[in-house]
Design a protein around this motif. Structure first.
Motif, PDB file in Angstrom:
ATOM      1  N   SER A 186       0.860  -1.368  -0.105  1.00 24.20           N
ATOM      2  CA  SER A 186      -0.017  -0.038   0.144  1.00 24.20           C
ATOM      3  C   SER A 186       0.867   1.269  -0.164  1.00 24.20           C
ATOM      4  O   SER A 186       1.864   1.347   0.764  1.00 24.20           O
ATOM      5  CB  SER A 186      -0.929  -0.089   1.216  1.00 24.20           C
ATOM      6  N   ASP A 210      -2.355  -6.642  -1.205  1.00 26.35           N
ATOM      7  CA  ASP A 210      -2.864  -5.347  -0.436  1.00 26.35           C
ATOM      8  C   ASP A 210      -2.222  -4.032  -1.385  1.00 26.35           C
ATOM      9  O   ASP A 210      -1.166  -3.904  -0.988  1.00 26.35           O
ATOM     10  CB  ASP A 210      -2.809  -5.089   0.914  1.00 26.35           C
ATOM     11  N   TYR A 212      -3.296  -0.973  -1.829  1.00 23.14           N
ATOM     12  CA  TYR A 212      -4.143   0.231  -1.628  1.00 23.14           C
ATOM     13  C   TYR A 212      -3.389   1.461  -1.804  1.00 23.14           C
ATOM     14  O   TYR A 212      -2.230   1.593  -1.467  1.00 23.14           O
ATOM     15  CB  TYR A 212      -4.731   0.324  -0.107  1.00 23.14           C
ATOM     16  N   SER A 235      -8.027  -0.782  -3.796  1.00 25.81           N
ATOM     17  CA  SER A 235      -8.837   0.689  -3.856  1.00 25.81           C
ATOM     18  C   SER A 235      -7.651   1.814  -3.828  1.00 25.81           C
ATOM     19  O   SER A 235      -6.753   1.644  -3.199  1.00 25.81           O
ATOM     20  CB  SER A 235      -9.523   0.455  -2.433  1.00 25.81           C
TER      21      SER A 235
END
Length: 528
Positions: A186, A210, A212, A235
């Motif tokens: 991330s 992950d 992010y 995301s």
């Protein structure tokens, strides 16, 4: 460290360091690998070797040895390139906070690598390696490529790869990477492409990846052959080119398999061409510069949401999945641009409330499209009908648009109270809620014919025989039917018996028909 304290392999390494010549101890059985102490390697890298002749190119190149002890280079300055091939490390190398020119590990077995906040002026390569513990690159800066191709990293139940806020000035190459445990990066920034083609990320019940809020300046590629167990998180990512999952396999049954909320993609977001997902796909709020594609994808999340596109935006959206999604497809408030779909791929539950689109590529009739709208488990909502009607109107298909708006009123009718619903049925029968105006003319002609035939056979009696005009059955019936006509027949003649009841019925029918026409005209004007 004195030369007399070195074994034969260490002596060769010491003597070759100044010129960067390779020391290759491969050839014997793996159990007979010569040992090289980590402290010898560290001493050379920290400047304990012989002085380098002018024009010399020092470097450490070592193959086929066992590195014993802990290689501790924390906060060190390593000014020479390091390359180790098919070496086995007894302990985790520690490079936290170090600055290295270039580090290449090929085919090595390592119990992990701790390189948080390290800086690499060139590449960091761990290809064809086997790591039995975590790879830590948190806050590291790599000016060249990060190469993890064909490497296996196993740290089940924890973060196998931790690269939070990693900065890579080149590509991140993870082709055929095998990770057991979490892969977290991330906040990372990659100036090149991020390639995960053929990678396998397995962290059941957790986050397989992950990513992010990562920033990728080129493509973010997961195809072909990528597979994951656990949630893949993209995301907040910003990708300056495209994202591709063609042929990938994502598995997180009963939960979200791909979470890509608020992702910004400058080009295509390709989730088709063989993608198989066991779990949900969540793309809420994402912005796709060109095409968002699910062509030939298989989406399955029984009893849940298979695909969520709420507030997503794309210039084109291809929803032609291999078969209907097993689960809800939620496109509420989405802006889908040009939609590509076919009836064969429509899911059982499709939510389109407040969704907008510019065009529908499939040349379907309004009757076929109405089945598309009625698949929502949310029940009747007016906006999807208005949107579909507006699309047909833009294409010049006014008849199809009226069919959709008529269907909208009929669906709305089921939500009305009984007394209002009765009047709605009358409007539908009389003029199709104003969308079938010719129906009013047909009703008028039918009633006129009935009245004319009846009163022609049984004429009413004149009110004043001496002054009454000649009786005309057609005009008498028109006087009864049309509230605003004044042919004088109704006031000059009066029906008796059955004719009187028919006259009352025709008058009532005329008023009902006129009111229904007025309501339909009013609805049509308000729609303009």
């Amino acid at each position: 460290m004195r030369p007399g304290e070195l074994n034969d392999t260490e002596s060769q390494l010491w003597n070759s360091f100044a010129t960067g010549a390779p020391v290759d101890a491969r050839g014997g059985p793996p159990a007979a690998r010569p040992a090289v102490r980590a402290e010898v390697v560290a001493a050379l890298l920290l400047g304990a070797g012989d002085d380098v002749a002018p024009g010399g190119r020092p470097g450490l190149r070592l193959a086929g040895v066992r590195v014993t002890g802990r290689l501790d280079l924390r906060f060190a300055e390593v000014a020479v390139p390091v390359r180790l091939e098919e070496c086995v490390f007894d302990d985790v190398p520690s490079l936290g906070g170090a600055r290295c020119r270039e580090l290449v590990l090929c085919g090595c077995v390592v119990p992990g690598l701790a390189a948080g906040t390290a800086q690499f002026d060139g590449r960091l390569v761990l290809s064809r390696c086997r790591l039995t513990g975590p790879l830590v690159l948190t806050g590291s800066q790599i000016h060249g490529d990060l190469d993890l191709r064909d490497t296996a990293i196993a740290a089940p139940g924890t973060e196998a790869v931790s690269a939070v806020r990693l900065v890579a000035g080149g590509d991140v190459l993870c082709g055929n990477l095998d990770v057991r445990g979490g892969f977290r990066l991330s906040g990372a920034a990659v100036a090149g492409e991020f390639d995960l083609a053929g990678a396998s990320l397995r962290n059941p019940g957790g986050h397989a990846l992950d990513a992010y809020h990562v920033q990728i300046d080129e493509d973010f590629t997961f195809h072909p052959g990528f597979s994951s167990e656990g949630r893949v998180i993209l995301s907040g990512a910003t990708v300056a080119a495209g994202i591709g999952f063609c042929g990938a396999l994502l598995s997180n049954p009963g939960d979200v398999a791909l979470e890509a909320v608020d992702v910004t993609v400058a080009r295509n977001f390709d989730l088709g061409r063989g993608l198989t997902v066991d779990g949900g796909v969540k793309l809420d709020g994402s912005n796709v510069g060109t095409q968002l594609s699910f062509l030939d994808a298989v989406l399955s999340n029984p009893g849940g949401t298979a695909l969520s596109l709420r507030l997503a935006q794309a210039r084109e959206t291809d929803l032609r999945t291999r078969r209907p999604a097993d689960g809800t497809v939620d496109a509420r408030n989405a802006r889908l641009g040009t939609v590509h779909d076919t009836p064969a791929c429509w899911p059982a539950d499709l939510r389109l409330a407040e969704a907008t689109y510019d065009a529908l590529s499939s040349p379907l009739t309004a009757a076929e499209r109405l089945d598309w709208l009625r698949r929502s488990s949310d029940g009747y909502l007016p906006q999807p009908y208005e949107q579909l009607a507006a699309t047909y109107q833009r294409l010049g298909h006014d008849d199809e648009a009226r069919t959709v708006l008529l269907a909208k009123q009929r669906e709305r009718r089921g939500m009305l109270p009984p007394h209002t619903r009765l009047w709605a049925y009358v409007q539908d029968a009389a003029v199709g809620y104003g969308y079938r105006p010719l129906r009013a003319g047909l009703w008028l002609m039918a009633l006129l014919a009935c009245g004319s035939l009846f009163f022609g056979a049984r004429p009413p009696v004149p009110v004043e025989p001496e002054t009454a005009p000649r009786f005309q059955a057609v005009f008498y019936t028109l006087d009864l039917l049309v509230p605003v006509t004044a042919f004088g027949q109704e006031t000059a003649f009066v029906a008796r018996g059955t004719g009187q009841w028919l006259a009352y019925a025709l008058t009532a029918a005329g008023w009902i028909l006129a009111t229904a026409v007025a309501a339909g005209v009013s609805r049509g004007i308000s729609r303009q």
